[in-house]
Design a protein around this motif. Structure first.
Motif, PDB file in Angstrom:
ATOM      1  N   LYS A 156       7.943 -24.380  12.770  1.00 37.05           N
ATOM      2  CA  LYS A 156       6.873 -24.370  13.771  1.00 37.05           C
ATOM      3  C   LYS A 156       6.081 -23.070  13.789  1.00 37.05           C
ATOM      4  O   LYS A 156       4.839 -23.092  13.843  1.00 37.05           O
ATOM      5  N   ASN A 157       6.756 -21.930  13.761  1.00 40.13           N
ATOM      6  CA  ASN A 157       6.060 -20.650  13.864  1.00 40.13           C
ATOM      7  C   ASN A 157       5.150 -20.377  12.670  1.00 40.13           C
ATOM      8  O   ASN A 157       4.216 -19.588  12.776  1.00 40.13           O
TER       9      ASN A 157
ATOM     10  N   GLN B 273       3.744 -23.126  10.841  1.00 43.15           N
ATOM     11  CA  GLN B 273       2.730 -24.171  10.826  1.00 43.15           C
ATOM     12  C   GLN B 273       1.647 -23.949  11.882  1.00 43.15           C
ATOM     13  O   GLN B 273       0.489 -24.310  11.678  1.00 43.15           O
ATOM     14  N   LYS B 274       2.008 -23.314  13.008  1.00 43.25           N
ATOM     15  CA  LYS B 274       0.996 -23.122  14.051  1.00 43.25           C
ATOM     16  C   LYS B 274      -0.144 -22.226  13.561  1.00 43.25           C
ATOM     17  O   LYS B 274      -1.304 -22.402  13.954  1.00 43.25           O
TER      18      LYS B 274
ATOM     19  N   ILE C 195      -2.347 -24.382  11.365  1.00 47.02           N
ATOM     20  CA  ILE C 195      -3.183 -25.222  12.221  1.00 47.02           C
ATOM     21  C   ILE C 195      -4.348 -24.417  12.778  1.00 47.02           C
ATOM     22  O   ILE C 195      -5.505 -24.867  12.780  1.00 47.02           O
TER      23      ILE C 195
ATOM     24  N   TRP D  87       0.398 -25.814  20.351  1.00 49.65           N
ATOM     25  CA  TRP D  87       1.142 -25.007  19.379  1.00 49.65           C
ATOM     26  C   TRP D  87       1.466 -23.603  19.884  1.00 49.65           C
ATOM     27  O   TRP D  87       2.416 -22.979  19.410  1.00 49.65           O
TER      28      TRP D  87
ATOM     29  N   ARG E  38       0.412 -31.850  17.224  1.00 51.66           N
ATOM     30  CA  ARG E  38       1.363 -31.094  18.042  1.00 51.66           C
ATOM     31  C   ARG E  38       2.683 -30.944  17.277  1.00 51.66           C
ATOM     32  O   ARG E  38       2.953 -31.724  16.353  1.00 51.66           O
ATOM     33  N   PRO E  39       3.512 -29.973  17.667  1.00 51.97           N
ATOM     34  CA  PRO E  39       4.839 -29.863  17.048  1.00 51.97           C
ATOM     35  C   PRO E  39       5.705 -31.078  17.384  1.00 51.97           C
ATOM     36  O   PRO E  39       5.446 -31.786  18.367  1.00 51.97           O
TER      37      PRO E  39
END
Length: 395
Positions: free
Chosen positions: A6-7, A9-10, A13, A128, A187-188
């Motif tokens: 996540k950290n 991919q944000k 994005i 995100w 979204r995650p």
């Protein structure tokens, strides 16, 4: 679709949302650098040139509310994929056309990605990034206009031909679509999808908010002022005796200032803890610098004053698209931003051609007086909003 931690991919994005707006803004500001060539080579009038320049903004004017509503309903990924396809059609076709009608039409097609990305910036970033990170993330995202403007105005005159310049944008649009298909995500995985509501339900609630309409009117004023500023800044500097390439480079004083303003102002507001004192100071300083910037008697003074004007201009636009999530919350923010984008980009599309030029003609002193008034009106209206700063909220 490629999934990752996540950290990481944000930030991808954030970059893709940034790149989506970059394409349209860069393509638009290529026209600013080519304004004299387009008018002389193709025989366009000043009004025809300004309408071609403003054409991407008409997408948000006509469809901004619908884009916001349907993005809340079906998701940003699908909307932005469709917009990316339309953008590629527009940027590729633009390489091979020289007529007013076709340049206007291809400009419309390039505007779809910017419309979808702009309406959904707050929604996607809010999913995100944490609320504490939101101001900085939005500030980074809002650097897109100054960066694209700096590159578009500062380098386009150095390219070998108009078709070559247009081809650069076509390549960028293809790269964007491929990357969005691979990495784009609403979204995650650990953030649940919002509850399904009737497609027009959010719109019915949002239109009742007086603060959204105040922001929309502020958007009209500031974006009419921005388009007026950027469309003629190179020509205004050229009127002082500078050649086109030098004028393009000097114009980047303003666009570089825009980049710093979008990032630094959220930090200033976080330190101050309140929005209103910052907005009040910016109104006075920004309007003065925007009016006098191109008139400065020497290069250092011109660059400094244009830098300050750009710093404040971008700061107000960043605030304009940050406030809606505070007013209506994340679930309705795309709809709210759609309304603000529609009215704001109506200013971008009509302000220069149908308001500013009929009043000012090609008198640059009058043109930049009207642009400064637009900036001041926008700031005064945003000053009227409730205080959303952290210190005020604690109090």
């Amino acid at each position: 679709m490629v999934n990752m931690e996540k950290n990481k991919q944000k930030w991808i994005i954030l970059f893709l949302v940034w790149l989506g707006v970059f394409m349209t803004t860069y393509a638009q500001n290529q026209l600013s650098a080519l304004s004299t060539d387009l008018i002389d080579t193709y025989g366009f009038t000043a009004e025809q040139y300004s309408s071609i320049y403003s054409s991407p903004n008409w997408v948000a004017v006509v469809l901004g509310i619908f884009v916001g509503v349907f993005s809340d309903k079906i998701g940003v990924r699908k909307m932005l994929t469709l917009a990316g396809i339309l953008c590629i059609i527009g940027t590729v076709t633009r390489i091979f056309t020289t007529s007013y009608n076709m340049l206007f039409f291809t400009g419309l097609l390039t505007g779809f990605v910017a419309c979808v990305a702009s309406c959904n910036r707050a929604k996607v970033l809010g999913a995100w990034f944490t609320k504490e990170q939101m101001g900085i993330a939005m500030g980074i995202c809002m650097t897109v206009t100054p960066v694209a403007s700096t590159i578009g105005i500062g380098t386009t005159a150095m390219l070998p031909s108009i078709p070559f310049a247009f081809g650069v944008v076509a390549v960028i649009s293809v790269v964007f679509l491929v990357l969005w298909i691979l990495f784009g995500k609403d979204r995650p995985d650990d953030v649940p999808a919002p509850a399904s509501v009737p497609v027009w339900a959010n719109l019915g609630e949002v239109v009742k908010s007086k603060w959204i309409w105040i922001l929309a009117i502020a958007g009209y004023a500031i974006q009419a002022g921005q388009v007026t500023t950027m469309a003629f800044i190179s020509a205004a500097i050229q009127s002082r005796g500078y050649d086109p390439s030098t004028a393009g480079l000097l114009s980047t004083g303003m666009t570089i200032g825009c980049g710093f303003g979008a990032v630094i102002t959220p930090m200033i507001i976080r330190a101050v803890g309140r929005y209103r004192p910052v907005i009040a100071a910016y109104v006075l300083l920004g309007a003065a610098c925007l009016y006098f910037g191109w008139q400065m008697p020497n290069v250092p003074a011109l660059l400094i004053v244009l830098f300050i004007a750009g710093f404040i201009l971008a700061s107000f636009i960043s605030l304009l698209y940050t406030f809606p999530i505070f007013v209506v919350g994340q679930e309705k923010v795309s709809t709210a931003t759609g309304i603000i984008s529609t009215v704001g980009l109506l200013g971008a599309a009509t302000g220069l051609t149908y308001v500013v030029l009929p009043i000012t003609g090609m008198d640059f002193t009058k043109i930049y007086l009207v642009a400064a008034i637009g900036l001041a009106i926008s700031g005064i209206l945003m000053f009227c909003l409730p205080e959303y700063g952290t210190k005020a909220q604690k109090a």
